[in-house]
Design an enzyme around this catalytic site. Structure first.
Site, short mmCIF file in Angstrom:
data_model
loop_
_atom_site.label_atom_id
_atom_site.label_comp_id
_atom_site.label_asym_id
_atom_site.label_seq_id
_atom_site.Cartn_x
_atom_site.Cartn_y
_atom_site.Cartn_z
N CYS A 10 0.87 -1.17 -0.08
CA CYS A 10 0.10 -0.10 0.00
C CYS A 10 0.72 1.09 0.09
O CYS A 10 0.28 2.32 -0.34
CB CYS A 10 -0.75 0.06 1.13
SG CYS A 10 -0.08 -0.07 2.76
N ASN A 11 2.24 1.05 0.42
CA ASN A 11 2.88 2.21 0.32
C ASN A 11 4.14 2.38 -0.26
O ASN A 11 4.91 3.28 -0.31
CB ASN A 11 3.29 2.40 2.14
CG ASN A 11 3.89 3.82 2.46
OD1 ASN A 11 3.34 4.85 2.02
ND2 ASN A 11 4.85 3.93 3.00
N HIS A 59 18.86 -0.99 2.54
CA HIS A 59 17.28 -0.76 2.47
C HIS A 59 16.35 -1.73 2.41
O HIS A 59 15.36 -1.57 3.13
CB HIS A 59 17.41 -0.01 0.98
CG HIS A 59 15.99 0.36 0.76
ND1 HIS A 59 15.31 1.39 1.33
CD2 HIS A 59 14.92 -0.10 -0.13
CE1 HIS A 59 14.13 1.61 0.74
NE2 HIS A 59 13.78 0.82 0.04
N GLU A 152 -15.57 2.11 12.03
CA GLU A 152 -14.11 1.51 11.47
C GLU A 152 -13.40 0.87 12.47
O GLU A 152 -13.14 -0.28 12.91
CB GLU A 152 -13.51 1.83 10.39
CG GLU A 152 -12.46 0.89 9.83
CD GLU A 152 -11.64 1.70 8.81
OE1 GLU A 152 -10.71 1.20 8.14
OE2 GLU A 152 -12.20 2.70 8.38
#
Length: 380
Positions: A10-11, A59, A152
């Site tokens: 998602c990112n 990384h 939610e």
């Protein structure tokens, strides 16, 4: 690209690859992303980042350990990378170098989880609520839960409670049909809104998230059931804005009310703790980067040939020493034995050395070098 793994979350979207010609490989990868998404490269190129060598290794270690996530310590990213790696291995796009790198990545992420507290504290509103409930009750197992409304975050909190083996789940909503649908999701029971006061006698945890302008539960309602509860704690999680639970309830005995601001304070404090633990995690990453660099450098032909010759020579010299200790040799005999040993080493290593050096297997060199290092245990 000699080897490649792509993972998308998602990112982030990242392409991890091994290449002998960096610049054309980077250009081809950017073009692939543009073509795949049908977006001109110039519209997003300034959002891209490129890491090479040690920085690329660092990384991927940091990403898998969630040190590069929006929420430090979140657990989902490691599973997402494992899934991408399984896909790469299934279609044979991951080879010697990425196989080693990803296995080290998973090891580093696990070590960071084990040796630091980076994932120990709740950093979501819903999970913070559950953590507070555990502190009050000791265990959440078997605790009865009432969900009021259908926000939610409230639903997420109930999901966390279910995972912690909470007991019966009740759902109350002004629209009874909505309560039925939500109760079915949790294998629970739907209630009419008017039944809330009566069920306070046996409920342990109440999670409320409605759009009501007035209090849904008042101090007098709670006070009226305290005697019947016989000092059993009652825990309120008020995630509504404006508030659903009368703050005065918190002043009653064995009644605990936490609203959205309280939960945010818990989250902020826990995030700060995670950042402190992240310092320890960065040290583990730095150590792992150095270790991987040494392994990768060892894949070069010359260091491998030298290491192989040193290993065989050391074994031969050790055996000669044993032989000389148990037998009487003249000086000329010792010299002859040493010459014979040197000749044997040269003849034994001649063909493997030529094979590793020859230009014809350049494209597969890493596979053969890695095999030699494993066969002769050169990385011990």
């Amino acid at each position: 690209l000699n080897e490649v793994i792509l993972f998308s979350t998602c990112n982030r979207v990242e392409v991890l690859f091994v290449t002998d010609d960096k610049n054309p490989a980077i250009s081809a990868t950017k073009k692939f992303i543009a073509d795949f998404n049908k977006i001109p490269l110039e519209e997003f190129e300034n959002a891209l980042y490129v890491h090479a060598g040690d920085e690329a290794v660092r990384h991927i270690f940091r990403v898998a350990s969630s040190l590069d996530s929006m929420v430090v310590g979140e657990p989902q990213i490691l599973g997402q990378i494992k899934s991408a790696y399984r896909t790469a291995t299934a279609i044979n796009t991951s080879g010697v170098i990425l196989n080693r790198l990803l296995h080290r990545t998973f090891f580093v992420a696990k070590r960071i989880r084990t040796e630091t507290g980076i994932g120990d504290r709740a950093v979501s509103i819903s999970f913070a609520a559950v953590e507070l409930g555990r502190k009050i009750f000791g265990t959440l197992e078997g605790k009865t839960v009432l969900l009021i409304g259908a926000g939610e975050m409230a639903e997420l909190a109930v999901e966390h409670l279910v995972r912690n083996k909470a007991g019966d789940i009740y759902v109350a909503n002004r629209t009874f049909e909505n309560a039925v649908v939500l109760a079915k999701k949790f294998s629970g029971q739907a209630l009419h809104f008017e039944e809330i006061s009566a069920c306070l006698k046996f409920i342990d945890i109440i999670i409320s998230s409605t759009g009501s302008a007035d209090f849904v539960i008042t101090r007098d309602q709670v006070k009226g059931v305290l005697r019947a509860r016989r000092s059993r704690p009652l825990f309120f999680i008020d995630i509504a804005v404006p508030r659903d639970i009368d703050p005065a309830v918190n002043r009653l005995s064995n009644s605990y009310v936490y609203d959205i601001d309280d939960l945010k304070d818990v989250v902020d404090e826990n995030l700060e703790d995670r950042q402190q633990e992240a310092v320890k995690a960065e040290r583990i990453v730095d150590e792992a980067v150095i270790s991987f660099r040494h392994w990768h450098a060892g894949l070069d032909v010359v260091p491998t040939i030298v290491a192989l010759r040193n290993k065989v020579t050391a074994i031969a010299q050790a055996e000669i020493k044993k032989t000389l200790q148990s037998n009487n040799f003249s000086d000329s005999g010792v010299e002859a034995l040493n010459k014979m040993t040197g000749a044997l080493i040269n003849k034994i290593l001649h063909d493997p050395t030529i094979f590793l050096k020859k230009n014809g297997m350049l494209s597969d060199r890493s596979y053969y070098i890695d095999a030699v290092r494993k066969l002769f245990n050169l990385d011990e």
